[in-house]
Scaffold this active site. Structure first.
Site, PDB file in Angstrom:
ATOM      1  N   TYR A 155       9.151  11.736  -7.563  1.00 28.05           N
ATOM      2  CA  TYR A 155       7.741  11.331  -7.429  1.00 28.05           C
ATOM      3  C   TYR A 155       6.853  12.549  -7.145  1.00 28.05           C
ATOM      4  CZ  TYR A 155       3.794   8.558  -5.516  1.00 28.05           C
ATOM      5  OH  TYR A 155       2.563   7.994  -5.246  1.00 28.05           O
ATOM      6  N   LYS A 159       3.826  13.815  -9.444  1.00 26.55           N
ATOM      7  CA  LYS A 159       2.450  13.845  -8.933  1.00 26.55           C
ATOM      8  C   LYS A 159       1.879  15.270  -8.963  1.00 26.55           C
ATOM      9  CE  LYS A 159       1.680   9.487  -8.300  1.00 26.55           C
ATOM     10  NZ  LYS A 159       0.860   8.804  -9.318  1.00 26.55           N
TER      11      LYS A 159
HETATM   12  P1  NAP Z   1       1.469  -0.632  -6.270  1.00 22.60           P
HETATM   13  O1  NAP Z   1       0.792  -1.515  -5.277  1.00 22.60           O
HETATM   14  O2  NAP Z   1       2.953  -0.541  -6.265  1.00 22.60           O
HETATM   15  O3  NAP Z   1       0.959  -1.026  -7.724  1.00 22.60           O
HETATM   16  C1  NAP Z   1       1.444  -0.327  -8.843  1.00 22.60           C
HETATM   17  C2  NAP Z   1       0.593  -0.694 -10.020  1.00 22.60           C
HETATM   18  O4  NAP Z   1       1.062   0.071 -11.141  1.00 22.60           O
HETATM   19  C3  NAP Z   1       0.713  -2.155 -10.388  1.00 22.60           C
HETATM   20  O5  NAP Z   1      -0.557  -2.624 -10.751  1.00 22.60           O
HETATM   21  C4  NAP Z   1       1.650  -2.139 -11.597  1.00 22.60           C
HETATM   22  O6  NAP Z   1       1.393  -3.163 -12.552  1.00 22.60           O
HETATM   23  C5  NAP Z   1       1.284  -0.797 -12.214  1.00 22.60           C
HETATM   24  N1  NAP Z   1       2.363  -0.299 -13.080  1.00 22.60           N
HETATM   25  C6  NAP Z   1       3.582   0.164 -12.721  1.00 22.60           C
HETATM   26  N2  NAP Z   1       4.265   0.523 -13.813  1.00 22.60           N
HETATM   27  C7  NAP Z   1       3.466   0.273 -14.886  1.00 22.60           C
HETATM   28  C8  NAP Z   1       3.619   0.427 -16.275  1.00 22.60           C
HETATM   29  N3  NAP Z   1       4.736   0.911 -16.815  1.00 22.60           N
HETATM   30  N4  NAP Z   1       2.579   0.073 -17.089  1.00 22.60           N
HETATM   31  C9  NAP Z   1       1.429  -0.409 -16.557  1.00 22.60           C
HETATM   32  N5  NAP Z   1       1.237  -0.582 -15.232  1.00 22.60           N
HETATM   33  C10 NAP Z   1       2.254  -0.250 -14.414  1.00 22.60           C
HETATM   34  O7  NAP Z   1       0.967   0.866  -6.140  1.00 22.60           O
HETATM   35  P2  NAP Z   1      -0.332   1.482  -5.441  1.00 22.60           P
HETATM   36  O8  NAP Z   1       0.030   1.812  -4.057  1.00 22.60           O
HETATM   37  O9  NAP Z   1      -1.513   0.640  -5.726  1.00 22.60           O
HETATM   38  O10 NAP Z   1      -0.413   2.860  -6.252  1.00 22.60           O
HETATM   39  C11 NAP Z   1      -1.318   3.079  -7.314  1.00 22.60           C
HETATM   40  C12 NAP Z   1      -1.317   4.564  -7.655  1.00 22.60           C
HETATM   41  O11 NAP Z   1      -1.676   5.308  -6.505  1.00 22.60           O
HETATM   42  C13 NAP Z   1       0.054   5.075  -8.065  1.00 22.60           C
HETATM   43  O12 NAP Z   1      -0.092   6.040  -9.083  1.00 22.60           O
HETATM   44  C14 NAP Z   1       0.588   5.726  -6.814  1.00 22.60           C
HETATM   45  O13 NAP Z   1       1.521   6.727  -7.094  1.00 22.60           O
HETATM   46  C15 NAP Z   1      -0.685   6.285  -6.217  1.00 22.60           C
HETATM   47  N6  NAP Z   1      -0.655   6.502  -4.779  1.00 22.60           N
HETATM   48  C16 NAP Z   1      -0.326   5.501  -3.913  1.00 22.60           C
HETATM   49  C17 NAP Z   1      -0.310   5.764  -2.548  1.00 22.60           C
HETATM   50  C18 NAP Z   1       0.030   4.716  -1.536  1.00 22.60           C
HETATM   51  O14 NAP Z   1       0.291   5.094  -0.390  1.00 22.60           O
HETATM   52  N7  NAP Z   1       0.006   3.437  -1.846  1.00 22.60           N
HETATM   53  C19 NAP Z   1      -0.622   7.050  -2.092  1.00 22.60           C
HETATM   54  C20 NAP Z   1      -0.950   8.035  -3.006  1.00 22.60           C
HETATM   55  C21 NAP Z   1      -0.961   7.749  -4.344  1.00 22.60           C
HETATM   56  P3  NAP Z   1       2.163  -4.612 -12.583  1.00 22.60           P
HETATM   57  O15 NAP Z   1       2.057  -5.174 -11.186  1.00 22.60           O
HETATM   58  O16 NAP Z   1       1.411  -5.386 -13.594  1.00 22.60           O
HETATM   59  O17 NAP Z   1       3.571  -4.328 -12.996  1.00 22.60           O
END
Ligand code: NAP
Length: 247
Positions: A155, A159
């Site tokens: 990851y 990133k």
């Molecule tokens: P999350 O709650 O796990 O949601 C992930 C999202 O990505 C879901 O909407 C999922 O869609 C979608 N997804 C995954 N694989 C996919 C694919 N192959 N095609 C299309 N959509 C896909 O994650 P989140 O925490 O909201 O994270 C969103 C972004 O922020 C990510 O890039 C993550 O790395 C980044 N981020 C998160 C955090 C954190 O602490 N949460 C911190 C820094 C960065 P479905 O549900 O429809 O499958």
């Protein structure tokens, strides 16, 4: 200045950070494309929430790792609203394991969604963003891309990879007047973080100067700024939003 009439595509926006961004932009008057892979019900709820708030939205199913599905998403966007002004590459996954236990499959899966998905979507929407008045590419990276994190070699590599990609696309888009930036959130309260054991979360929060996780609205407000005309002289940057984690 509002987002009135600007068309924004947000990948992975049925839930989590993407959903927060979609609703924020929708409330500001943008036409929003809600992309989902598997969360169809949540995508419909997101469309309803935006329409109830007076905005316009459409749901588009596409696994970002499949180019032909991304092409279909572009067609849905064009049919509903015309070309996109803003693309937010937000879809992402983790597959955490200490490096010695990490399989090549764990590595490839994380690269495929976080980097391969960004490649597919950016290439498919590149002409739209190039031709848009004040086009915007916004990539959602992570503090983990800067600092690394135990159990997240795959990851963290993906990133960090987003940083170099964003800087390069920023150079290539600049002649057309459009911008590309990365947002690097710290730990944000979504399903992705829900799976972290309570004890580990407590330790993480203890290391954050602002003493809390980010809420999706915190990240959405920054993306809203970058998506609008107000940010027209910012490009190729990685903008941290992490409660002071790196102080
Ligand atoms: P999350 O709650 O796990 O949601 C992930 C999202 O990505 C879901 O909407 C999922 O869609 C979608 N997804 C995954 N694989 C996919 C694919 N192959 N095609 C299309 N959509 C896909 O994650 P989140 O925490 O909201 O994270 C969103 C972004 O922020 C990510 O890039 C993550 O790395 C980044 N981020 C998160 C955090 C954190 O602490 N949460 C911190 C820094 C960065 P479905 O549900 O429809 O499958």
């Amino acid at each position: 200045m509002s987002m009135d009439g600007r068309t924004c595509v947000i990948t992975g926006s049925a839930r989590g950070i993407g959903r927060g961004i979609a609703e924020y932009l929708g409330e500001e008057g943008a036409n929003v494309v809600i992309n989902y892979r598997s969360s169809e019900g949540a995508a419909k709820e997101a469309v309803d929430a935006i329409e109830t708030a007076g905005g316009s939205a459409v749901a588009a199913q596409a696994d970002v790792t499949h180019r032909e599905q991304v092409e279909h998403m572009r067609e849905v966007c064009h049919e509903a609203f015309g070309p996109a002004d803003v693309l937010v590459n937000n879809a992402g996954i983790t597959a955490d394991k200490q490096f010695t236990e990490m399989s090549r499959e764990d590595w490839d899966r994380v690269m495929d969604v976080n980097l391969g998905g960004m490649f597919n979507c950016t290439q498919e929407f590149y002409d739209d963003i190039w031709e848009a008045e004040e086009g915007r590419l916004i990539n959602i990276s992570s503090v983990v891309g800067k600092q690394g994190n135990f159990g997240q070699a795959n990851y963290a590599a993906a990133k960090s990879g987003m940083f170099g990609f964003t800087r390069t696309i920023a150079l290539e888009l600049a002649q057309g007047g459009s911008t590309a930036n990365c947002v690097a959130p710290g730990f944000t309260r979504t399903d992705m973080v829900e799976s972290v054991p309570e004890k580990v979360l407590d330790r993480i929060i203890a290391g954050i100067p602002l003493e809390r996780l980010a809420e999706v609205e915190d990240v959405a407000a920054l993306v809203r700024f970058l998506a609008g005309e107000e940010s027209s002289y910012i490009t190729g940057e990685v903008i941290d939003i992490n409660g002071g984690m790196d102080l």
